[in-house]
Design an enzyme around this catalytic site. Structure first.
Site, mmCIF file in Angstrom:
data_model
loop_
_atom_site.group_PDB
_atom_site.id
_atom_site.type_symbol
_atom_site.label_atom_id
_atom_site.label_comp_id
_atom_site.label_asym_id
_atom_site.label_seq_id
_atom_site.Cartn_x
_atom_site.Cartn_y
_atom_site.Cartn_z
ATOM 1 N N LYS A 170 0.929 -1.166 -0.034
ATOM 2 C CA LYS A 170 0.000 -0.091 0.044
ATOM 3 C C LYS A 170 0.852 1.238 0.109
ATOM 4 O O LYS A 170 1.458 1.661 1.019
ATOM 5 C CB LYS A 170 -0.953 0.071 1.201
ATOM 6 C CG LYS A 170 -2.063 1.163 1.165
ATOM 7 C CD LYS A 170 -2.256 1.899 2.496
ATOM 8 C CE LYS A 170 -1.439 2.988 2.509
ATOM 9 N NZ LYS A 170 -1.761 4.308 1.927
ATOM 10 N N GLY A 201 -4.695 3.507 -2.023
ATOM 11 C CA GLY A 201 -5.766 3.997 -1.230
ATOM 12 C C GLY A 201 -5.013 4.674 0.027
ATOM 13 O O GLY A 201 -3.929 4.893 0.051
ATOM 14 N N ASP A 202 -6.223 5.117 0.945
ATOM 15 C CA ASP A 202 -5.680 5.867 2.062
ATOM 16 C C ASP A 202 -5.324 5.038 3.442
ATOM 17 O O ASP A 202 -5.729 3.901 3.179
ATOM 18 C CB ASP A 202 -6.579 7.003 2.311
ATOM 19 C CG ASP A 202 -7.921 6.722 2.537
ATOM 20 O OD1 ASP A 202 -8.084 5.407 3.125
ATOM 21 O OD2 ASP A 202 -8.890 7.539 2.735
ATOM 22 N N GLY A 203 -5.067 5.539 4.327
ATOM 23 C CA GLY A 203 -4.779 4.861 5.709
ATOM 24 C C GLY A 203 -6.083 4.140 6.331
ATOM 25 O O GLY A 203 -5.978 2.901 6.634
ATOM 26 N N PRO A 204 -6.950 4.903 6.448
ATOM 27 C CA PRO A 204 -8.141 4.451 7.143
ATOM 28 C C PRO A 204 -8.819 3.271 6.207
ATOM 29 O O PRO A 204 -9.422 2.199 6.730
ATOM 30 C CB PRO A 204 -9.187 5.442 7.151
ATOM 31 C CG PRO A 204 -8.235 6.711 7.264
ATOM 32 C CD PRO A 204 -7.077 6.311 6.500
ATOM 33 N N VAL A 206 -7.478 1.288 3.541
ATOM 34 C CA VAL A 206 -6.608 0.284 3.169
ATOM 35 C C VAL A 206 -5.553 0.002 4.199
ATOM 36 O O VAL A 206 -5.049 -1.244 4.587
ATOM 37 C CB VAL A 206 -5.983 0.450 1.988
ATOM 38 C CG1 VAL A 206 -4.741 -0.523 1.536
ATOM 39 C CG2 VAL A 206 -6.647 0.751 0.785
ATOM 40 N N GLU A 245 9.895 2.493 10.484
ATOM 41 C CA GLU A 245 10.714 3.753 10.314
ATOM 42 C C GLU A 245 10.047 5.042 10.368
ATOM 43 O O GLU A 245 9.436 5.302 9.358
ATOM 44 C CB GLU A 245 11.538 3.428 9.051
ATOM 45 C CG GLU A 245 12.947 4.532 8.884
ATOM 46 C CD GLU A 245 12.683 5.688 8.123
ATOM 47 O OE1 GLU A 245 12.108 6.738 8.437
ATOM 48 O OE2 GLU A 245 12.527 5.326 6.700
ATOM 49 N N CYS A 279 13.379 12.144 6.323
ATOM 50 C CA CYS A 279 13.089 12.046 7.929
ATOM 51 C C CYS A 279 14.549 11.848 8.393
ATOM 52 O O CYS A 279 14.581 12.012 9.639
ATOM 53 C CB CYS A 279 12.371 10.651 8.200
ATOM 54 S SG CYS A 279 13.014 9.107 7.169
ATOM 55 N N GLU A 378 9.473 17.876 14.195
ATOM 56 C CA GLU A 378 10.066 17.315 12.777
ATOM 57 C C GLU A 378 8.845 18.272 11.772
ATOM 58 O O GLU A 378 7.863 18.245 11.860
ATOM 59 C CB GLU A 378 9.538 15.918 12.414
ATOM 60 C CG GLU A 378 10.089 15.670 11.015
ATOM 61 C CD GLU A 378 10.047 14.092 10.755
ATOM 62 O OE1 GLU A 378 10.822 13.653 10.040
ATOM 63 O OE2 GLU A 378 9.001 13.387 11.150
#
Length: 478
Positions: A170, A201-204, A206, A245, A279, A378
């Site tokens: 994903k 797709g997005d986090g919620p 998929v 990470e 990062c 950050e």
């Protein structure tokens, strides 16, 4: 305009379960560059089932078979490199030189390294009468970020495949173009059906069902610490392995020596690369307090040479990735001003003449104290903060005064001193004088995550360790 409206599941390009799609906005123009199908839990179920079905056969393949596939992938990747570079520029605004250079080349380097390691990797060893076996963990869910799209796919996917696992990928919904092209490369290379699967797709929609799925044995995630915490929570009930990470706020200790000017300038340049969206960037420059005024002048001159503009032009940096990222960076720049840091270069607002696109001024703050927001959070934009240290013990104290521990830097001519400082910094990856090694383990301490990527350490994350006692008689082992 690009349209990627199918997913790669079970060796086929298939229609998604739903009928929704999302727009991908070119951050340089603020115009829609493409539409991509948006997956859901049903798509995740289909992809995981395909990966689970493919696992027994793929995990039983020989090293030679897996090396041959990875070599074909490398050949296809090399041919499609220009397509990947163009997609990177469209989806995240990476300047063409960076997109077609380091962004694309990093992934190729990791693939070459994976092939080299696999050819000589030991999956079992005898310890007296005991046999220790390293076996693939199973179905791996890989969730990757938008800032280094190909690199982050590479450091997860290639070790997973090399060690005999099957995967569901994903990618970030902000950088989906490159992942789709990469799936085409794998398909053309002849990856067996179900070994690699792609659901966009997005986090919620998929990421959550993938993380929580009972038939997924491992989740590897790169992204924000906040999202990493949620993924760990979602994965916890199934007790699957989770490697992460996450965020960083890397210190860069510049030593007081004849290379001071060059190292300050180099640190400014390194922070600005990829529009600061890295990062592991050297976000906190630590200089001797007595040389702060000198550092300010050098940083100001260097930042003025960082050009900002159309990523298709000849500019140093392009935009940040999205409107929300632009607003986040702008808010933190204003916070630095409000909290009394010395604004050396840049500042709030877009660069002059750039009224459209998510462009940020190359910004440097000096006389920053460790308690300031810009020294602790950050920012993920082209913003450098400079702090002064009284002596090297103080420098180490400042370097470690953070909830993060991903990357750190030491720059100076005295290698013994640099080595000593590197050992004292609480970070998973410490770079002395711009070193580079594809085999170096990469990962974080503290809230920067857990687990390691790159090289053989990346292989180990995708393996279970089995001890077989009584495998041989005691006398046979002597």
């Amino acid at each position: 305009m690009r349209e990627y409206l199918k997913f790669y599941i079970g060796g086929q390009w298939v229609d998604p379960a739903g009928d929704t799609a999302f727009d991908v906005v070119n951050p340089a123009t603020e115009e829609v560059a493409g539409r991509v199908a948006a997956g859901n839990a049903v798509d995740v179920d289909r992809a995981v089932a395909a990966a689970r079905a493919a696992f027994p056969a793929w995990s039983a393949t020989s090293v030679a078979e897996r090396v041959a596939l990875l070599q074909r992938v490398l050949d296809g990747y090399t041919k499609r490199a220009p397509d990947l570079g163009a997609a990177l520029t469209e989806e995240m605004g990476a300047p063409k030189g960076l997109a077609n250079g380091f962004q694309v080349d990093l992934a190729a380097g990791h693939l070459v390294k994976a092939i080299e390691l696999l050819e000589g990797f030991s999956f079992e060893e005898r310890r007296g009468p005991t046999l220790v076996v390293r076996e693939p963990i199973g179905v791996c869910g890989l969730i990757t970020p938008w800032n280094w799209p190909m690199n982050q796919i590479a450091v997860k996917l290639f070790p997973a495949l090399a060690t005999g696992n099957t995967v569901v990928l994903k990618p970030s919904e902000r950088s989906p173009f490159t992942a789709h092209i990469f799936a085409e490369i794998l398909d053309a290379a002849g990856v067996p059906a179900g070994v690699f699967n792609l659901v966009q797709g997005d986090g919620p929609s998929v990421g959550v069902p993938l993380s929580a799925h009972p038939d997924v044995d491992m989740i590897s995630f790169t992204g924000s610490t906040r999202a990493g915490v949620e993924i760990a929570r979602n994965a916890a009930p199934t007790v699957k392995r989770v490697t992460q990470e996450l965020g960083g706020k890397g210190p860069n200790i510049v030593l007081d020596d004849a290379s001071f000017a060059a190292n300050v300038a180099g640190g400014v340049g390194a922070m600005m690369g990829n529009s600061g969206q890295t990062c592991s960037a050297p976000a906190r420059m630590l200089v001797p307090a007595a040389r702060m005024a000198e550092a300010i002048e050098i940083a100001k001159e260097t930042a003025a040479q960082v050009t900002v503009g159309d990523p298709l032009g000849e500019f140093t940096i392009g935009p940040v990735v999205s409107a929300s990222q632009f607003e986040h960076v702008q808010a933190l720049i204003q916070k630095g001003v409000d909290e009394g840091a010395t604004l050396v270069a840049g500042g709030p607002g877009r660069p002059e003449g750039l009224d459209r696109g998510y462009y940020v001024k190359p910004t440097v703050f000096a006389d920053v104290t460790p308690d300031m927001t810009v020294a602790r959070e950050e920012i993920f934009g082209p913003v450098l903060v400079i702090l002064g240290y009284a002596d090297l013990d103080h420098a180490v104290e400042i370097a470690n005064d953070t909830e993060y521990g991903l990357a750190a830097y030491v720059a100076g001519e005295d290698l013994d001193t640099a080595r000593s400082l590197a050992r004292r910094i609480r970070a998973g990856w410490v770079n002395i004088n711009d070193g580079f090694d594809f085999g170096c383990p990469f990962g974080g301490y503290k809230k920067s995550g857990n687990g390691r990527e790159w090289g053989d350490y990346g292989f180990q994350e995708y393996l279970e360790v089995k001890g077989i006692l009584g495998y041989a008689p005691d006398d046979a082992a002597s």
